[in-house]
Enzyme design. Structure first.
Site, PDB file in Angstrom:
ATOM      1  N   GLU A   1     -25.327  15.479 -11.150  1.00  0.00           N
ATOM      2  CA  GLU A   1     -23.919  15.997 -11.202  1.00  0.00           C
ATOM      3  C   GLU A   1     -24.068  17.437 -12.017  1.00  0.00           C
ATOM      4  OE1 GLU A   1     -21.114  13.870 -13.714  1.00  0.00           O
ATOM      5  OE2 GLU A   1     -19.407  15.287 -12.951  1.00  0.00           O
TER       6      GLU A   1
ATOM      7  N   GLY B   1     -24.185  16.112 -22.821  1.00  0.00           N
ATOM      8  CA  GLY B   1     -24.450  14.672 -23.502  1.00  0.00           C
ATOM      9  C   GLY B   1     -25.246  13.535 -22.929  1.00  0.00           C
TER      10      GLY B   1
ATOM     11  N   MET C   1     -25.029  11.178 -18.802  1.00  0.00           N
ATOM     12  CA  MET C   1     -24.504  10.973 -17.357  1.00  0.00           C
ATOM     13  C   MET C   1     -24.450   9.574 -17.003  1.00  0.00           C
ATOM     14  SD  MET C   1     -23.841  12.797 -14.811  1.00  0.00           S
ATOM     15  CE  MET C   1     -23.231  12.006 -13.265  1.00  0.00           C
ATOM     16  N   GLU C   2     -23.274   9.262 -16.296  1.00  0.00           N
ATOM     17  CA  GLU C   2     -22.941   7.950 -15.935  1.00  0.00           C
ATOM     18  C   GLU C   2     -23.655   7.407 -14.542  1.00  0.00           C
ATOM     19  OE1 GLU C   2     -20.888  10.737 -15.720  1.00  0.00           O
ATOM     20  OE2 GLU C   2     -19.526  10.633 -13.986  1.00  0.00           O
ATOM     21  N   ASN C   3     -24.669   7.908 -14.038  1.00  0.00           N
ATOM     22  CA  ASN C   3     -25.609   7.479 -12.705  1.00  0.00           C
ATOM     23  C   ASN C   3     -25.182   5.837 -12.822  1.00  0.00           C
ATOM     24  OD1 ASN C   3     -26.507  10.087 -12.852  1.00  0.00           O
ATOM     25  ND2 ASN C   3     -27.874   9.403 -14.356  1.00  0.00           N
TER      26      ASN C   3
ATOM     27  N   HIS D   1     -18.174   6.033 -23.278  1.00  0.00           N
ATOM     28  CA  HIS D   1     -17.682   7.282 -22.212  1.00  0.00           C
ATOM     29  C   HIS D   1     -18.546   6.864 -21.010  1.00  0.00           C
ATOM     30  CE1 HIS D   1     -16.055  11.028 -20.824  1.00  0.00           C
ATOM     31  NE2 HIS D   1     -17.276  11.022 -20.124  1.00  0.00           N
ATOM     32  N   GLU D   2     -19.839   6.887 -21.006  1.00  0.00           N
ATOM     33  CA  GLU D   2     -20.460   6.724 -19.725  1.00  0.00           C
ATOM     34  C   GLU D   2     -20.292   5.399 -19.248  1.00  0.00           C
ATOM     35  OE1 GLU D   2     -21.564   9.535 -18.958  1.00  0.00           O
ATOM     36  OE2 GLU D   2     -21.467  10.535 -20.673  1.00  0.00           O
TER      37      GLU D   2
ATOM     38  N   GLU E   1     -12.943  12.753 -15.511  1.00  0.00           N
ATOM     39  CA  GLU E   1     -13.207  12.998 -17.172  1.00  0.00           C
ATOM     40  C   GLU E   1     -12.247  12.961 -18.096  1.00  0.00           C
ATOM     41  OE1 GLU E   1     -16.140  12.812 -17.876  1.00  0.00           O
ATOM     42  OE2 GLU E   1     -17.426  13.361 -15.983  1.00  0.00           O
TER      43      GLU E   1
HETATM   44  N1  TRP Z   1     -20.326  13.297 -16.098  1.00  0.00           N
HETATM   45  C1  TRP Z   1     -20.749  13.843 -17.160  1.00  0.00           C
HETATM   46  C2  TRP Z   1     -20.087  13.151 -18.328  1.00  0.00           C
HETATM   47  O1  TRP Z   1     -19.119  13.647 -18.673  1.00  0.00           O
HETATM   48  C3  TRP Z   1     -21.400  15.056 -17.738  1.00  0.00           C
HETATM   49  C4  TRP Z   1     -21.825  15.898 -16.971  1.00  0.00           C
HETATM   50  C5  TRP Z   1     -21.464  16.519 -16.060  1.00  0.00           C
HETATM   51  C6  TRP Z   1     -23.304  16.237 -17.045  1.00  0.00           C
HETATM   52  N2  TRP Z   1     -22.480  17.473 -15.363  1.00  0.00           N
HETATM   53  C7  TRP Z   1     -23.744  17.335 -16.025  1.00  0.00           C
HETATM   54  C8  TRP Z   1     -24.313  16.099 -17.665  1.00  0.00           C
HETATM   55  C9  TRP Z   1     -24.902  18.076 -16.124  1.00  0.00           C
HETATM   56  C10 TRP Z   1     -25.558  16.735 -17.811  1.00  0.00           C
HETATM   57  C11 TRP Z   1     -25.893  17.503 -17.009  1.00  0.00           C
HETATM   58  O2  TRP Z   1     -20.407  12.079 -19.024  1.00  0.00           O
HETATM   59 ZN    ZN Z   2     -17.598  12.065 -18.429  1.00  0.00          ZN
END
Ligand code: TRP
Ligand code: ZN
Length: 896
Positions: free
Chosen positions: A133, A272, A274-276, A308-309, A331
């Site tokens: 992302e 912080g 990432m929600e993969n 959150h994730e 978000e």
């Molecule tokens: N989608 C992630 C979250 O809000 C955050 C995110 C977006 C992110 N871009 C990123 C994390 C780039 C790391 C690097 O939970």
């Molecule tokens: Zn998020």
């Protein structure tokens, strides 16, 4: 414009507009990836089942995204393409004369070891991992890297057996050995997803395992992977994960959908977490926690980010974004969800105070600066720059208003409809609001302006009371300052939760032309809805002149102005039935008192305790004596508005006046309430076993606020107690609280003890990177003189690593954002230091470089001398060759 200027203008990064959105020309039903990791390089083979999008006009050529890729081969339906069958563009590859449906096979070579941007596939310490992302997937292979292209992924990861753990999204469907000491694992994700949710990991990792039984009795395996040395710090994240899974079932009816859920902790990470899908990747700082190494704030952050994730699995993954202008769709909603979760796990009022403090200091400042944008932006140059407090925190406030306007039941109906209607789709914020409106019958047409208009609305409130008629009128005027892309704003739909206080507490509310509400409460609380520029609300049967309690629970993200007397504020502090407003009244009273001192300071007169209104002292004394208050709330009410918040409220920030006035008020409070603080500090059982319950956290924070005040007294006994706390505490919260006070105390004794303590601390914790980060921050945020020199010395210390985002945040960012008196050095040394860092990071890690710019973007808020110094550094950055899009966008908008 000269020819060369024109050329330069054309080479400048171009903005992308929401109004230009078009559906994709092609769709990718299936994506099969084969990722072969070797020392020094990685080969990626992709097989994409492409077909023309029936919703698009026939294209017959295919433009794929790709950045920093070495193309090895390209074939359609197994037939190698000749070099003239395709063309490279800037960050793209266009294949000419493509059929309506075909299999594209593409091999690319990439260099994760050299990838310092931490986007795409990269190496963090001992492991390979990805961050896709928003647009990182195009650094792995050529693809339609946009969130409305959703595909079913099958991924085979191949590596040397020195990387025993090979992970990707979904379920493990195959694994085995290969020649040359290599092995593979194949993962299949049955859910269609955009490329930004793709992830893979290869490393020598340890894990903890647990399981969760879903509401429909399915067993889900839960695993948290970390470097072996961190295996003792995973329990809190696991507990938080299980709590989140249960909560999302109970509160939103959302069940988890795969057989396995994995979290991997990595040390080099831009954000912080990432929600993969099925494979969340976390910054170590947001997963690892244990009492000896992690503060209470750290524990709460882990709980919040894990939630959150996890919540993104529905709000983001199952229902995703059509394009990146819709980022707040996932978000804002997910932040609202995690915030309510944390509130349910602890205290609603406390969580609200924390969220609103963040919003009012940092988001309001963003909304008033050159990067201001609506929660659904109209344009961007680099999407990474739009992962902002506005998209996240203001976005969450907009969802909170919707939830409150609809009420619990209707909001749940609305979210059920949203998830049901759009499952498996990539949608817009319009779709979200439409689902809520359809399910509830509420007209949200005007409310939608919150999505398109930037800036913080201002409410000007006046009132009058008529003793004869016993009528009380509230006049409310709304306005919104102009922002870069929008000068004139239409009125917002603003819910104002309120009550009226009489001398004995809440009064009943009889709003003219409205039914009294005895159903949902005792008719002392109301939400009035503003929709016009100016409105008057008349209350009848009001038997005494009331004090209005407005915007209870911070019911809308606005700046409310009402001319409260200090007596009014003292009444609200002690009597309001709304806990949030009791706290807010304490902040407003403190602000008024600090502003008195600032005025004296700015007149060039000596400031001393005599310039301080004793009513603040008495109000705080009552707070300390109020047994009915939650100790966390007492701690927050005793904490004066931050320098950052005072600065946000000021038209022109006078760094010194704010710093020294606030410091004087603090010191005066410490002197006047010394015996109360002694009682709190000495009454605390310092031997008690550590617990992370809300009560235990609250008690620690109040005790540490008492210590902070006492340490302002330059008293030898207190300094010794503080050192004792540092040496004997059984948890990091108390260790850091004591260390922070020692480091910041001017007294010679404190300075010599703090030198010892800092050395001792590093000696003890040097192997724990996250603890070392706290050690860096404590020094970087020291408000005493010469801190910049210390920061520069720390840059060359073993403790530092100029490539690791957590280290940069702990040292550079902490200094520039949380140490105003030193960063805003009158000679501009702080600004120059920051610009030096940004120029280096621009090449190394543009996302981090761009984020670091924030304090310089606020240059217009300062007096001319500082403005010039700040602007000079921005111009210096602007003149750099090869500016990344990230840095270019922020600097150019700041200078515009
Ligand atoms: N989608 C992630 C979250 O809000 C955050 C995110 C977006 C992110 N871009 C990123 C994390 C780039 C790391 C690097 O939970
Ligand atoms: Zn998020």
């Amino acid at each position: 414009m000269s020819a060369s200027q024109q050329l330069q203008a054309e080479q400048q990064p171009q903005a992308i507009y929401l109004k230009d959105y078009k559906v994709p020309d092609y769709l990718i039903a299936k994506t099969e990836l084969h990722v072969d990791i070797y020392d020094g390089y990685t080969l990626v083979t992709s097989n994409l089942s492409l077909r023309e999008n029936p919703a698009a006009q026939a294209a017959s050529q295919l433009k794929l995204h790709g950045t920093d890729l070495e193309l090895i081969s390209l074939a359609i339906d197994g037939k190698e393409l000749a070099a003239n069958a395709y063309e490279f563009g800037e960050e793209s590859l266009t294949i000419k004369n493509t059929p309506a449906q075909f299999l594209l096979t593409c091999v690319t070579k990439i260099f994760p070891e050299k990838n310092t941007s931490l986007e795409g596939l990269y190496k963090s310490r001992t492991m390979y991992c990805t961050q896709c992302e928003a647009e990182g997937f195009r650094k792995i292979t050529y693809y339609l890297d946009r969130p409305d292209v959703m595909s079913e992924f099958t991924t085979t990861v191949v590596a040397d057996k020195k990387f025993p753990v090979l992970l990707s999204n979904g379920n493990l469907v195959g694994q085995g050995d290969l020649d040359n000491n290599r092995h593979f694992a194949t993962w299949h994700d049955p859910f269609k997803k955009p490329a930004y949710l793709f992830a893979l990991v290869a490393g020598d990792l340890a894990h903890i395992e647990d399981s969760f039984t879903t509401c429909s009795q399915r067993e889900v395996t839960l695993k948290i992977y970390v470097e072996p040395k961190d295996l003792d710090k995973c329990d809190h994240a696991m507990t938080s994960l299980k709590n989140s899974m249960r909560w999302d079932e109970e509160v939103y009816g959302r069940e988890y959908d795969l057989d396995i859920f994995m979290i991997v902790a990595v040390d080099d990470f831009n954000m912080g977490a990432m929600e993969n899908k099925g494979l969340n990747i976390f910054n170590t700082s947001c997963v690892l926690a244990k009492p000896e190494t992690t503060t209470d704030v750290g524990f709460q952050r882990v709980e919040g980010v894990v939630a959150h994730e996890y919540f993104h699995n529905w709000s983001g993954n199952r229902v995703t974004c059509r394009d990146w202008f819709q980022l707040s769709l996932k978000e804002g909603f997910t932040v609202y969800r995690d915030s309510e979760f944390s509130a349910d796990m602890g205290s609603h009022t406390v969580k609200r105070v924390e969220d609103v403090s963040l919003l009012r200091t940092l988001q309001f400042a963003e909304d008033a600066g050159p990067m201001a944008h609506p929660i659904r932006p109209e344009s961007y140059i680099e999407i990474s720059n739009f992962y902002t407090l506005t998209i996240y925190e203001k976005g969450a406030e907009i969802v909170r208003m919707l939830a409150n306007l609809l009420g619990k039941e209707n909001f749940r109906k609305g979210t059920d409809l949203y998830f049901d209607r759009h499952d498996g789709q990539a949608v817009t914020t319009e779709d979200f609001v439409a689902a809520l409106a359809d399910a509830s019958g509420k007209d949200l047409t005007q409310f939608k302006r919150w999505y398109s208009q930037a800036g913080t609305p201002r409410l000007q409130v006046t009132d009058e009371y008529n003793e004869d008629t016993q009528e009380y009128s509230l006049h409310i005027k709304q306005s919104c300052p102009p922002t870069p892309e929008c000068q004139q704003k239409l009125p917002f739909h603003i819910p104002v939760a309120m009550g009226l206080l009489g001398s004995a507490g809440d009064l009943p509310l009889y709003l003219k032309d409205a039914e009294p509400d005895f159903e949902t409460g005792d008719n002392t609380h109301k939400v009035i809805e503003l929709t016009q520029q100016e409105q008057t609300f008349v209350f009848t049967r009001v038997q005494e002149k009331p004090v209005p309690s407005l915007l209870r629970g911070f019911s809308a993200p606005v700046k409310l102005h009402y001319d409260y007397s200090r007596e009014d504020l003292m009444l609200l502090m002690s009597r309001d039935s709304d806990g949030f407003n009791r706290w807010d009244a304490s902040q407003q009273l403190a602000l008024q008192v600090i502003n008195d001192v600032i005025t004296v300071y700015q007149r060039g007169e000596n400031i001393n305790a005599a310039s301080i209104d004793s009513r603040l002292i008495e109000a705080l004394r009552s707070v300390l004596q109020d047994e009915s208050l939650d100790q966390a709330m007492v701690a927050y009410m005793l904490t004066l508005p931050s320098e950052a918040y005072i600065s946000e409220l000021a038209d022109i920030v006078d760094v010194e006046a704010i710093h020294y006035s606030r410091a004087l008020v603090r010191k005066t409070i410490a002197h006047e309430l010394r015996s109360e603080f002694d009682r709190v500090y000495n009454g605390y059982d310092h031997q008690q076993a550590y617990a992370v319950t809300a009560d235990a956290i609250a008690a620690r924070s109040l005790k540490n606020v008492a210590l902070e005040y006492l340490m302002l007294l330059d008293d030898e006994d207190i300094i010794r107690s503080c050192e004792r706390q540092y040496l004997t505490a059984n948890n990091m919260t108390d260790v850091m609280a004591a260390l922070t006070q020692l480091v910041n105390a001017k007294a010679e004794l404190a300075q010599s003890l703090s030198g010892n303590a800092l050395a001792h601390f590093y000696e003890k914790w040097q192997a724990e990177s996250l603890v070392v980060n706290q050690w860096l921050t404590v020094q970087a945020t020291c408000r005493l003189p010469n801190t910049l020199a210390r920061v520069k010395a720390l840059e060359v210390h073993n403790a530092y690593d100029s490539k690791n985002p957590n280290k940069i945040r702990a040292l550079v960012s902490a200094f520039c954002n949380n140490n105003a008196i030193n960063f805003h050095d009158a000679e501009g040394e702080g600004y120059k230091f920051l610009a030096d860092k940004i120029i280096v990071l621009n090449k190394q890690n543009p996302q981090i470089a761009s984020r670091l710019l924030t304090p310089l973007t606020k240059w217009k808020k300062y007096a001319p001398a500082r403005q010039l110094l700040m602007k000079t550094q921005l111009e210096r950055i602007m003149a750099e060759p090869d500016l990344s899009k990230d840095v270019f966008e922020v600097v150019s908008k700041s200078l515009a």
